[in-house]
Design an enzyme around this catalytic site. Structure first.
Site, PDB file in Angstrom:
ATOM      1  N   SER A 136       5.298  -4.511  -7.022  1.00  0.00           N
ATOM      2  CA  SER A 136       4.696  -4.935  -8.289  1.00  0.00           C
ATOM      3  C   SER A 136       5.118  -4.053  -9.453  1.00  0.00           C
ATOM      4  O   SER A 136       5.117  -4.506 -10.600  1.00  0.00           O
ATOM      5  CB  SER A 136       3.170  -4.934  -8.178  1.00  0.00           C
ATOM      6  OG  SER A 136       2.760  -6.010  -7.376  1.00  0.00           O
TER       7      SER A 136
ATOM      8  N   HIS B 114      -1.900  -9.565   0.801  1.00  0.00           N
ATOM      9  CA  HIS B 114      -1.637  -8.420   1.680  1.00  0.00           C
ATOM     10  C   HIS B 114      -2.561  -8.448   2.893  1.00  0.00           C
ATOM     11  O   HIS B 114      -2.152  -8.066   3.991  1.00  0.00           O
ATOM     12  CB  HIS B 114      -1.841  -7.095   0.930  1.00  0.00           C
ATOM     13  CG  HIS B 114      -0.685  -6.719   0.065  1.00  0.00           C
ATOM     14  ND1 HIS B 114       0.514  -6.286   0.571  1.00  0.00           N
ATOM     15  CD2 HIS B 114      -0.548  -6.715  -1.277  1.00  0.00           C
ATOM     16  CE1 HIS B 114       1.344  -6.023  -0.432  1.00  0.00           C
ATOM     17  NE2 HIS B 114       0.723  -6.288  -1.567  1.00  0.00           N
TER      18      HIS B 114
ATOM     19  N   HIS C 261       6.005 -11.667  -7.891  1.00  0.00           N
ATOM     20  CA  HIS C 261       6.636 -11.886  -6.580  1.00  0.00           C
ATOM     21  C   HIS C 261       5.634 -12.695  -5.770  1.00  0.00           C
ATOM     22  O   HIS C 261       4.526 -12.949  -6.241  1.00  0.00           O
ATOM     23  CB  HIS C 261       6.912 -10.548  -5.880  1.00  0.00           C
ATOM     24  CG  HIS C 261       5.677  -9.696  -5.780  1.00  0.00           C
ATOM     25  ND1 HIS C 261       4.662  -9.956  -4.888  1.00  0.00           N
ATOM     26  CD2 HIS C 261       5.262  -8.639  -6.530  1.00  0.00           C
ATOM     27  CE1 HIS C 261       3.693  -9.078  -5.068  1.00  0.00           C
ATOM     28  NE2 HIS C 261       4.026  -8.271  -6.071  1.00  0.00           N
TER      29      HIS C 261
HETATM   30 MG    MG Z   1      -0.647  -6.152 -10.178  1.00  0.00          MG
HETATM   31 ZN    ZN Z   2       1.476  -6.375  -3.547  1.00  0.00          ZN
END
Ligand code: MG
Ligand code: ZN
Length: 448
Positions: A93, A275, A314
């Site tokens: 990130s 995640h 992403h």
């Molecule tokens: Mg962020």
């Molecule tokens: Zn991440």
């Protein structure tokens, strides 16, 4: 020699013609660039295309044959690559936010610095220097990688205290980069060695530490820190639409000033759900973002000199809508999941009738076999060092199995992300581009 010179001369001629041609096209492009007065830049952290597809089916009205379009479908204009300047195509990130904030690629972990760790001017610094009002609204701590890459320069995203400190030392015309900052991160600003909120108050900021006090912010500059680290997750929260609430307040504040503004809004926690491979968590974050974007679109409909650009940094988790060879994805079932799996696990471990509690908070049916299995899992969990963590993992697996949701990684992946735009100047974002291109266009707009 003579033989060699000829192609060289030809090449030189071609190069001259080509460079003259490309200069002309660039100039035309500059002349044609429609420049908005205000820019709202939205980032869905981790929001790859599977997330917006999932949100569509999650929201599908089962009483109609048609699958209804979402706000994401309506505003889609293009795609973007996200690779960093590193030995990998998979970005983190920090590198992605640096690209989106400065139009330069860098290494994973970098906060608006080059590979040589030289600072890169961010578009919010540029906007502030140009006298525009600047704002950052996030659901993570405001010194987390994405917002930090717009406001600070640091060799590594994990230097949380240093990054928080630099919000008071990285000044533009004597003032912090962002006029409005709303999000979490109290523990990095109020520490044993310092209280940075005093520094902001000295710079004239109004400061609040409770999201229920938002109406006490009456003017710019303003700082709101609403949690120690990130805000509570949307799912099962008292404030399931906290990003929308904060964005609404920020829009009221910038509108009262009548100056041009540039605002960065991040749905930070889609990534965190990704995640932890938690689809019900992800859908709740997507819902807060969708409501935020609908609010922004309504603002633009009454303030047509404003541009919305939205993308993701992403994709996270390798989310897939389908599982183990079955042609199904049952995302609507997630609407009945009313609590984070982590909290469900905690309550189940204390409950006399954990399976009844599961049924009440998820409405997801269990087969006879699954009931036996879950009862056994609860017993095994209770014998573990970390029973809640053990059970949470099993519950997420149950939800994935029931909805046919798949994951391939606990990290990020390299898939392209979508670009959405609406309002004045949106045409500049149509098509496929690199993430640096999005920032380059916005910076060009701020410059005019
Ligand atoms: Mg962020
Ligand atoms: Zn991440």
């Amino acid at each position: 020699m003579q033989y060699l010179l000829k192609p060289c001369a030809l090449l030189l001629l071609l190069l001259t013609v080509f460079s003259a041609y490309s200069t002309t096209t660039q100039l035309t492009a500059t002349q044609k660039l429609v420049v908005p007065k205000n820019i709202i830049y939205v980032i869905g952290d981790g929001m790859g295309p599977a997330y917006t597809s999932a949100y569509r089916y999650f929201n599908d009205d089962p009483s109609t044959k048609m699958v209804e379009q979402t706000i994401f479908d309506k505003l889609l204009v293009g795609m973007s690559s996200t690779y960093p300047d590193d030995d990998t195509y998979v970005t983190d990130s920090a590198a992605a936010a640096t690209a989106l904030a400065t139009s330069h690629k860098t290494y994973n972990g970098a906060i608006a610095v080059t590979k040589e760790q030289q600072p890169l001017t961010t578009l919010l610094e540029q906007a502030k220097a140009a006298g525009k009002t600047t704002a950052v609204i996030v659901t993570s701590q405001i010194n987390h990688a994405t917002p930090a890459s717009f406001l600070a320069h640091n060799e590594h995203r994990r230097n949380y205290d240093e990054i928080a400190d630099s919000y008071l030392t990285n000044l533009i015309n004597g003032q912090p980069v962002a006029d409005i900052m709303l999000g979490g991160g109290k523990r990095y600003f109020i520490r044993d060695d310092t209280d940075l909120t005093h520094g902001f108050i000295e710079h004239g900021y109004q400061y609040i530490d409770d999201i229920d006090q938002l109406n006490q912010l009456t003017r710019i500059p303003a700082l709101g820190l609403f949690a120690d680290k990130g805000l509570a997750p949307a799912l099962g929260s008292k404030h399931p639409t906290r990003l929308m609430t904060m964005t609404d307040k920020a829009l009221q504040l910038v509108s009262s000033r009548k100056q041009p503004f540039v605002m960065m809004v991040e749905a930070s926690q889609i990534d965190w759900c990704g995640h932890s491979n938690d689809i019900s968590c992800a859908m709740a974050e997507m819902d807060d973002l969708a409501k935020t974007v609908r609010l922004i679109k309504a603002y633009i409909d009454t303030h047509p000199d404003t541009l919305l650009v939205m993308t993701a940094d992403h994709s996270t988790g390798g989310l897939s809508l389908g599982r183990a060879g079955t042609y199904q994805w049952q995302g609507q079932a997630l609407k009945q999941v009313t609590m984070m799996p982590n909290d469900i696990a905690q309550k189940m471990l204390r409950s006399e009738q954990p399976l009844v509690f599961w049924q009440q908070t998820t409405q997801l049916p269990l087969t006879k076999e699954q009931k036996l299995q879950l009862t056994e899992t609860i017993m095994t969990a209770k014998a573990q060092k970390r029973p809640q963590k053990y059970l949470t993992k099993a519950l997420k697996h149950l939800i994935d199995t029931a909805t046919y949701t798949g994951w391939t990684t606990s990290g990020h992946d390299a898939v392209d992300v979508q670009v959405f735009a609406y309002g004045k100047g949106y045409e500049a974002f149509i098509g496929h581009q690199d993430n640096t291109g999005i920032a380059a266009t916005i910076m060009q707009m701020i410059d005019q």
